[in-house]
Each structure stands twice: as C-alpha cells, then as structure tokens.
Scaffold this motif. Structure first.
Motif, PDB file in Angstrom:
ATOM      1  N   ARG A 131      12.359  -7.815  -5.706  1.00 21.18           N
ATOM      2  CA  ARG A 131      11.832  -6.968  -6.764  1.00 21.18           C
ATOM      3  C   ARG A 131      10.489  -7.580  -7.134  1.00 21.18           C
ATOM      4  NH1 ARG A 131      13.377  -4.065 -11.708  1.00 21.18           N
ATOM      5  NH2 ARG A 131      12.580  -5.315 -13.413  1.00 21.18           N
ATOM      6  N   MET A 132       9.423  -6.782  -7.096  1.00 24.66           N
ATOM      7  CA  MET A 132       8.071  -7.312  -7.241  1.00 24.66           C
ATOM      8  C   MET A 132       7.361  -6.706  -8.440  1.00 24.66           C
ATOM      9  SD  MET A 132       7.709  -9.305  -4.541  1.00 24.66           S
ATOM     10  CE  MET A 132       5.998  -9.629  -4.957  1.00 24.66           C
ATOM     11  N   GLN A 133       6.662  -7.574  -9.190  1.00 24.68           N
ATOM     12  CA  GLN A 133       5.767  -7.038 -10.215  1.00 24.68           C
ATOM     13  C   GLN A 133       4.334  -7.139  -9.724  1.00 24.68           C
ATOM     14  OE1 GLN A 133       4.282  -9.107 -13.599  1.00 24.68           O
ATOM     15  NE2 GLN A 133       4.613  -7.399 -14.988  1.00 24.68           N
ATOM     16  N   CYS A 134       3.613  -6.041  -9.809  1.00 23.04           N
ATOM     17  CA  CYS A 134       2.184  -6.058  -9.501  1.00 23.04           C
ATOM     18  C   CYS A 134       1.477  -6.745 -10.671  1.00 23.04           C
ATOM     19  CB  CYS A 134       1.670  -4.635  -9.320  1.00 23.04           C
ATOM     20  SG  CYS A 134      -0.130  -4.545  -9.182  1.00 23.04           S
ATOM     21  N   VAL A 135       0.788  -7.844 -10.384  1.00 30.77           N
ATOM     22  CA  VAL A 135       0.148  -8.596 -11.481  1.00 30.77           C
ATOM     23  C   VAL A 135      -1.024  -7.802 -12.060  1.00 30.77           C
ATOM     24  CG1 VAL A 135      -1.542  -9.893 -10.115  1.00 30.77           C
ATOM     25  CG2 VAL A 135      -0.547 -10.936 -12.160  1.00 30.77           C
ATOM     26  N   HIS A 136      -1.492  -6.804 -11.322  1.00 28.76           N
ATOM     27  CA  HIS A 136      -2.664  -6.031 -11.770  1.00 28.76           C
ATOM     28  C   HIS A 136      -2.270  -4.889 -12.699  1.00 28.76           C
ATOM     29  CE1 HIS A 136      -4.544  -8.492  -8.780  1.00 28.76           C
ATOM     30  NE2 HIS A 136      -3.735  -8.015  -7.866  1.00 28.76           N
ATOM     31  N   CYS A 137      -1.344  -4.020 -12.251  1.00 30.45           N
ATOM     32  CA  CYS A 137      -0.991  -2.859 -13.090  1.00 30.45           C
ATOM     33  C   CYS A 137       0.314  -3.086 -13.840  1.00 30.45           C
ATOM     34  CB  CYS A 137      -0.916  -1.588 -12.251  1.00 30.45           C
ATOM     35  SG  CYS A 137       0.617  -1.400 -11.309  1.00 30.45           S
ATOM     36  N   LYS A 138       1.046  -4.188 -13.514  1.00 29.75           N
ATOM     37  CA  LYS A 138       2.316  -4.574 -14.156  1.00 29.75           C
ATOM     38  C   LYS A 138       3.493  -3.715 -13.708  1.00 29.75           C
ATOM     39  CE  LYS A 138       0.030  -7.485 -16.878  1.00 29.75           C
ATOM     40  NZ  LYS A 138       0.057  -8.916 -16.632  1.00 29.75           N
ATOM     41  N   GLY A 139       3.260  -2.768 -12.804  1.00 30.23           N
ATOM     42  CA  GLY A 139       4.350  -1.915 -12.327  1.00 30.23           C
ATOM     43  C   GLY A 139       5.307  -2.697 -11.434  1.00 30.23           C
ATOM     44  N   ILE A 140       6.594  -2.333 -11.499  1.00 34.69           N
ATOM     45  CA  ILE A 140       7.619  -2.980 -10.680  1.00 34.69           C
ATOM     46  C   ILE A 140       7.863  -2.129  -9.436  1.00 34.69           C
ATOM     47  CG2 ILE A 140      10.063  -3.587 -10.560  1.00 34.69           C
ATOM     48  CD1 ILE A 140       8.842  -5.477 -12.453  1.00 34.69           C
ATOM     49  N   PHE A 193       2.758  -5.481   1.026  1.00 35.50           N
ATOM     50  CA  PHE A 193       3.327  -4.158   0.762  1.00 35.50           C
ATOM     51  C   PHE A 193       2.375  -3.422  -0.182  1.00 35.50           C
ATOM     52  CE2 PHE A 193       4.794  -4.554  -3.670  1.00 35.50           C
ATOM     53  CZ  PHE A 193       4.633  -5.919  -3.855  1.00 35.50           C
ATOM     54  N   VAL A 194       2.637  -2.128  -0.364  1.00 32.22           N
ATOM     55  CA  VAL A 194       1.775  -1.330  -1.229  1.00 32.22           C
ATOM     56  C   VAL A 194       2.453  -1.143  -2.581  1.00 32.22           C
ATOM     57  CG1 VAL A 194       0.671   0.921  -1.549  1.00 32.22           C
ATOM     58  CG2 VAL A 194       0.732  -0.140   0.725  1.00 32.22           C
ATOM     59  N   CYS A 195       1.752  -1.436  -3.670  1.00 34.10           N
ATOM     60  CA  CYS A 195       2.301  -1.244  -5.014  1.00 34.10           C
ATOM     61  C   CYS A 195       2.648   0.233  -5.199  1.00 34.10           C
ATOM     62  CB  CYS A 195       1.297  -1.686  -6.082  1.00 34.10           C
ATOM     63  SG  CYS A 195       1.860  -1.332  -7.765  1.00 34.10           S
ATOM     64  N   SER A 196       3.875   0.494  -5.626  1.00 36.15           N
ATOM     65  CA  SER A 196       4.314   1.883  -5.739  1.00 36.15           C
ATOM     66  C   SER A 196       3.705   2.561  -6.963  1.00 36.15           C
ATOM     67  CB  SER A 196       5.844   1.951  -5.811  1.00 36.15           C
ATOM     68  OG  SER A 196       6.304   1.273  -6.967  1.00 36.15           O
ATOM     69  N   CYS A 240       0.092   1.497  -8.494  1.00 35.14           N
ATOM     70  CA  CYS A 240      -1.374   1.595  -8.448  1.00 35.14           C
ATOM     71  C   CYS A 240      -1.904   1.685  -7.024  1.00 35.14           C
ATOM     72  CB  CYS A 240      -2.020   0.420  -9.187  1.00 35.14           C
ATOM     73  SG  CYS A 240      -1.817  -1.171  -8.370  1.00 35.14           S
ATOM     74  N   GLY A 241      -1.047   1.437  -6.023  1.00 35.14           N
ATOM     75  CA  GLY A 241      -1.475   1.621  -4.644  1.00 35.14           C
ATOM     76  C   GLY A 241      -2.243   0.468  -4.035  1.00 35.14           C
ATOM     77  N   LEU A 242      -2.421  -0.649  -4.782  1.00 34.59           N
ATOM     78  CA  LEU A 242      -3.106  -1.809  -4.195  1.00 34.59           C
ATOM     79  C   LEU A 242      -2.230  -2.450  -3.117  1.00 34.59           C
ATOM     80  CD1 LEU A 242      -4.628  -3.628  -7.323  1.00 34.59           C
ATOM     81  CD2 LEU A 242      -5.913  -2.512  -5.488  1.00 34.59           C
ATOM     82  N   ASN A 243      -2.875  -3.074  -2.150  1.00 34.15           N
ATOM     83  CA  ASN A 243      -2.150  -3.850  -1.138  1.00 34.15           C
ATOM     84  C   ASN A 243      -1.857  -5.231  -1.714  1.00 34.15           C
ATOM     85  OD1 ASN A 243      -2.308  -2.004   1.250  1.00 34.15           O
ATOM     86  ND2 ASN A 243      -4.482  -2.205   0.776  1.00 34.15           N
ATOM     87  N   LEU A 244      -0.586  -5.582  -1.790  1.00 39.15           N
ATOM     88  CA  LEU A 244      -0.196  -6.821  -2.468  1.00 39.15           C
ATOM     89  C   LEU A 244       0.473  -7.773  -1.500  1.00 39.15           C
ATOM     90  CD1 LEU A 244       1.451  -5.276  -5.682  1.00 39.15           C
ATOM     91  CD2 LEU A 244      -0.943  -5.945  -5.357  1.00 39.15           C
ATOM     92  N   PHE A 245       0.189  -9.081  -1.670  1.00 40.15           N
ATOM     93  CA  PHE A 245       1.009 -10.061  -0.954  1.00 40.15           C
ATOM     94  C   PHE A 245       2.050 -10.628  -1.906  1.00 40.15           C
ATOM     95  CE2 PHE A 245      -0.344 -14.287  -2.390  1.00 40.15           C
ATOM     96  CZ  PHE A 245      -1.598 -14.052  -2.933  1.00 40.15           C
ATOM     97  N   VAL A 246       3.115 -11.147  -1.316  1.00 40.36           N
ATOM     98  CA  VAL A 246       4.244 -11.642  -2.097  1.00 40.36           C
ATOM     99  C   VAL A 246       3.978 -13.104  -2.428  1.00 40.36           C
ATOM    100  CG1 VAL A 246       6.718 -12.070  -2.078  1.00 40.36           C
ATOM    101  CG2 VAL A 246       5.791 -10.039  -0.944  1.00 40.36           C
ATOM    102  N   ARG A 247       3.602 -13.369  -3.680  1.00 41.92           N
ATOM    103  CA  ARG A 247       3.397 -14.768  -4.082  1.00 41.92           C
ATOM    104  C   ARG A 247       4.757 -15.373  -4.408  1.00 41.92           C
ATOM    105  NH1 ARG A 247      -0.881 -16.526  -8.673  1.00 41.92           N
ATOM    106  NH2 ARG A 247      -2.359 -16.588  -6.975  1.00 41.92           N
ATOM    107  N   ASP A 248       4.989 -16.580  -3.917  1.00 40.17           N
ATOM    108  CA  ASP A 248       6.291 -17.210  -4.120  1.00 40.17           C
ATOM    109  C   ASP A 248       6.366 -17.759  -5.546  1.00 40.17           C
ATOM    110  OD1 ASP A 248       8.735 -17.632  -3.093  1.00 40.17           O
ATOM    111  OD2 ASP A 248       8.224 -19.364  -1.881  1.00 40.17           O
ATOM    112  N   HIS A 249       6.444 -16.857  -6.509  1.00 40.54           N
ATOM    113  CA  HIS A 249       6.493 -17.259  -7.915  1.00 40.54           C
ATOM    114  C   HIS A 249       7.378 -16.238  -8.620  1.00 40.54           C
ATOM    115  CE1 HIS A 249       5.443 -19.362 -11.424  1.00 40.54           C
ATOM    116  NE2 HIS A 249       4.382 -18.710 -11.798  1.00 40.54           N
ATOM    117  N   TYR A 250       8.389 -16.723  -9.336  1.00 38.41           N
ATOM    118  CA  TYR A 250       9.425 -15.836  -9.858  1.00 38.41           C
ATOM    119  C   TYR A 250       9.521 -15.941 -11.375  1.00 38.41           C
ATOM    120  CZ  TYR A 250      14.010 -13.626 -10.399  1.00 38.41           C
ATOM    121  OH  TYR A 250      15.031 -12.794 -10.777  1.00 38.41           O
TER     122      TYR A 250
END
Lengths: 200, 355
Positions: A139-148, A157-160, A162-172
């Motif tokens: 389960r990922m939070q986009c740090v830019h738009c805050k959408g999950i 992957f693509v943020c569902s 805002c549509g930005l291309n995001l990498f998975v940062r290993d931070h939970y």
C-alpha cells in the motif's frame, strides 16, 4: 504457498509473526485473501477458540469463505472491501471489553490499517498478533499528492491519483499504513525504467 | 550590531545573497579534510562573539525573508506544521523557551513582558505586538508551536519521550533536506531515520539516542549536518521534489559557483520543562560555492571532502551526478597546501591561494 519470507529490511517496517491461540474470552480475527489460511491453521490448534471468535474477512477474489464459515465462529462477516468493512471493525473494537485478543492476517495493507484501528481503540500492542499471507503487494502513499494507491506490485508504478511515476522508497509509516512513493523521473522527465515485480 | 534584514527570495528568481558578514560567520561543517558520520555532539552554551553558535536561537540577515518563505509554504501545504493531540503542552514549552531566549539575547529586537499568565510579546522586525494568556490556546491565532515557529528561523521537530524512546510527534518543517513530517509524524527515532544509509550499521543512531534521552533542562546540545542544494531553495521537500528535482540538472561549469550551495543544518536539542519533550530545531544555512571559496581554507577543504566522500553518502545527499562538475570547479581553489584544524575561517593565519 501463501507464506513469504521478507528480505532483511529497514527499521520503520513492521515485522510479522505467526498467529498462535491465546487465552481470552473474546477474539477478533481480521483477514483478507490468503490470510484465511492463517486463521484455518489457528483454529486447528485450539478447538475451543472459534466459539468465542468474530471473523471479519475480505476475500479479494479468493474462495476461502466457506472454509472459514465451516469453523463455526461465533460471528462471521464477509466484506466486499476493507473500506466497506472498516465501520464494522470500529464498532466491534469500540464495543470490546478488556482482554480482547486481535489476530490480523493477510496483506500488509490490511494488517497495517486494521492495526491502526485496534491501536486507536486502545487495544494494547501485546494483544495484537499479525501474520503475513498471500500477496506481497504494498500500500503506497504518494508523497506529492498524498493519495494512496492500493496493491502495488511493481516498482516503479503510476500514482492512481496524480499520475506521477513513483518509485517505492523503503520507508513505512504505521500511521498511514503505507510505504512512501517518490517521483522517479523528477530529474529526467520521461526517463522511467521498466517496472519490475517487487522483491524480484 | 544592528542586523540589516535582507529583502530576498528562496524561490523563482532566487535573489538570496549572503553579505560578507554572513559569509565569515557561516557554520562551515568540516573540521578536517574528510568527512564521515559521527555523533558530533557538543554543548550548546554560546560560542565566539558574532558566530551562529553565540545565541540560543540565532537571528541573522535572512530572518524576515525566511519567515515570508515559510508563510508561502504553509499557505500551499498546511500539513507542514502538525502536532499530535498530546503535544500541545510541548508547544507551549517551545513558545516559552523561544520567547524568553530571544528577548534576553536580542533585547533590541524582541520583548517579553510577563504578568502571571498574561504575556505581551513584541517582535519588532515582524511588527508584532500581541498580548495573550499563556497556556490558553484560544488567545492565540493558531497553536502555540505554529505561532512561535512562524516567527523563528529553522525547522522544528518536537520529540515526545516515553518508553526510553523519542517520538516525532509534532513539528514545523518547511526548510527540510528531503524528509516529510506528514509521513514521519508518530514515528520513533529509529523509524524516521530508516532511509539513512550506513549510519544504522555504524551504531550511530543507538549512541545518538542514548545521548538525546539524557539531555537535561538548561543544558542544550548541538551538532552540524550538511548536504548540497542547487539554487538557494529552502523548501527542498519530498512533497515538491517533482517540481524542484529538475533544477539539479541545470548546473554548468559557468554557473556552478553561483548556483551550487552548501547547505548546513545547525541542529540543537533542548529539554522542555513541563512536557519533558525534546525540542529539536534544525536551522538551515545556505552558502554559494563562489562565496565559500573566498575563504582559502574552506575552498581547499571543501574540494577534498567532496572528492573523497564515499559514493553511498554522495548518493544519499543527492549530488552523485553533479560531483564531477563540482570537483572541476572546486579543484581550482585547492593548491594542495595543508589546512589548519577546526572549522573556523582563520583568514589572518591561513595562506592565500597559491595558484
């Protein structure tokens, strides 16, 4: 096989265990998909457990529901999604008495969110067990738009939202029950590597 | 001396500049010609006159412009200031500590008049004259932490202490080196440092935590940290990284002296009296490469540090791609002469550049 050995990981990531029956007059089990298998194994270890158990189960396209029903839990609820089940979870936790034992099984997203509900309802961490089963999706939070974005299985992957291309940062974040997604092509727009499956 | 406040920007046209005074008092972070992580703590009980270490909360020529930049960030994203419900008392502790310190350390700029819980706070540079009731939130326009940190340079993390652990439970974060308060709030000390490479394995965080848990009232501590920033951008947040990241690719041999900035954090640690929380101000100082090299010792040393930094650290600090162009520039200011120990500029005693 629904068990997965997570690689050595960072300090902010929860560590999941194996469910075991504990003494208690009330038990709440929340699971999704293959998490049902952890409950089935739990039930096989303690025949008396189910008569005091409330199961909240989200199948996510699997077919474990009948097997869980056959355990004859005191209460059984099948929800179409976690979001649809969350009010029931809150009600059950709110009505709970001292000594309730909570068992969470299935995907990280389900366990993380249900863990938050349990902790904010005042259930002590020592009364909550977790066991990962099934999909290793994050389960990922986009740090830019805050959408999950739920059930992310590739990196990037693509943020569902805002549509930005995001990498998975290993931070939970336990509070958000989500990993952090960060724009991968900010310094070179359009240069997005081919997505690869997580943990591959 | 009276501080002349600059009218400058940290975005768009980037009119931020350091005066000669600000350059000479810059908190240069390298005490020798190489760098590795360490728990480089020392007492925060003043320092040489005029240095950034002298006062508890340093006020410099960038004060008003930094506060304007913070207001812009908060208007765009109010989640940069958050406080979990149990942290309100720590917010009042913070307000008290800053008001008392600033009014004592800069009486010509700040005044605090206390009559029981009836307090009058005068912030002359920001033209604020406000009477309120201490510990009564309804008498402030916003929460106490937000109120005072809208008037104080630097980011602020407020750490709750329980179970022999520190918890990031409140903060004001608008000038951060790529971390998100909104994501990290509620995490413990090890969790919010999880993405930092090498330091966990070196035991840095265990030792730092042990030290911080024991910081006592009236005995604050400090350390420096550093990174690199292209353009004098204060808000290098992950939230806006998709907007500012591209700026890192604009360095050229011609513009690097003006565009590339060393970014230094003066981190201080204060025990708060009522809440027993730990206040963790993170004050950001920026300096252009072309200004650093006006101090011969700093020019020599910065070249050596950047050249010899382990690849993992250069990657984590986000300048691995720009390191070659940085070294081309900095090597012009390194004549191979030895440097004096310590961080000070030593302008009188260090030789001028011999090439």
């Amino acid at each position: 096989m629904s068990k997965f050995q997570f690689p050595e990981s960072i300090a902010s990531r929860p560590v999941y265990g194996t469910l075991e029956p504990r003494p208690g007059k009330a038990h709440l089990m929340i699971a999704d998909a293959e998490g049902a298998e952890a409950i089935l194994e739990l039930a096989s270890q303690d025949a008396a457990l189910m008569a005091k158990t409330h199961i909240i189960y989200i199948p996510k396209g699997t077919d474990f529901s009948e097997k869980l029903r056959a355990l004859k839990p005191a209460q059984f609820y099948e929800g179409p999604s976690y979001d649809a089940s969350v009010q029931r979870i809150q009600k059950v936790l709110g009505d709970a008495h001292m000594g309730l034992q909570v068992y969470l099984a299935g995907t990280e997203g389900l366990m993380g969110q249900a863990m938050n509900e349990a902790v904010s309802a005042g259930i002590p961490a020592s009364a909550i067990q977790t066991e990962h089963r099934g999909s290793v999706a994050r389960r990922m939070q986009c740090v830019h738009c805050k959408g999950i974005t739920e059930d992310v299985v590739t990196d990037p992957f693509v943020c569902s939202h805002c549509g930005l291309n995001l990498f998975v940062r290993d931070h939970y974040s336990r509070r958000l029950a989500a990993f952090q997604g960060v724009c991968i092509d900010a310094e070179d727009p359009g240069n997005v590597p081919e997505p690869v499956e997580l943990y591959k | 001396m009276t501080i002349q406040f600059n009218n400058e920007t940290f975005r768009d046209d980037y009119s931020f500049r350091n005066s000669d005074w600000a350059i000479k008092r810059f908190p240069f972070p390298f005490h020798e010609d190489s760098y590795m992580y360490s728990v480089n703590m020392e007492q925060h009980r003043g320092g040489p006159e005029g240095s950034v270490y002298e006062k508890r909360f340093d006020v410099d020529e960038h004060y008003l412009s930094e506060m304007q930049d913070r207001a812009i960030v908060l208007a765009e994203d109010p989640l940069r200031c958050q406080s979990l419900p149990h942290m309100t008392l720590a917010g009042w502790d913070t307000l008290e500590l800053i008001m008392v310190s600033k009014s004592e350390d800069y009486p010509e700029l700040f005044e605090l008049h206390r009559d029981g819980n009836r307090w009058r706070w005068v912030n002359k540079p920001m033209k604020i004259d406000h009477t309120f009731t201490f510990l009564d939130e309804t008498t402030l326009p916003c929460g106490p932490l937000e109120y005072i940190t809208r008037q104080t340079q630097g980011d602020f993390a407020v750490l709750d202490q329980r179970d022999e652990m520190l918890w990031m439970d409140a903060g004001m974060v608008t000038t951060q080196a790529d971390w998100s308060l909104d994501f990290d709030i509620g995490m413990n000390f090890f969790e919010w440092h999880a993405p930092v490479p090498l330091a966990h394995e070196m035991g840095i965080f265990k030792r730092a935590l042990k030290f911080l848990l024991n910081v006592q009232q009236g005995a604050p501590a400090r350390r420096l940290n550093w990174t690199m920033t292209v353009n004098p951008l204060l808000d290098t947040s992950p939230e806006n990284y998709h907007k500012w990241g591209i700026q890192k690719t604009t360095l050229t041999p011609e513009n690097i002296g003006a565009k590339q900035h060393l970014r230094v954090e003066l981190q201080t640690f204060f025990r708060l009296p009522r809440s027993n929380a730990l206040l963790f101000p993170i004050r950001c100082y920026l300096i252009a490469f072309q200004d650093i090299v006006t101090v011969p010792k700093w020019g020599r040393r910065l070249h050596r540090v950047v050249r010899d930094l382990p690849e993992e650290l250069a990657t984590y600090k986000g300048f691995i791609a720009n390191r070659p162009v940085m070294l081309d520039y900095l090597s012009q200011y390194d004549d191979g002469l030895p440097t004096s120990p310590g961080v000070w500029p030593d302008l009188e005693t260090e030789p001028p550049l011999a090439k």
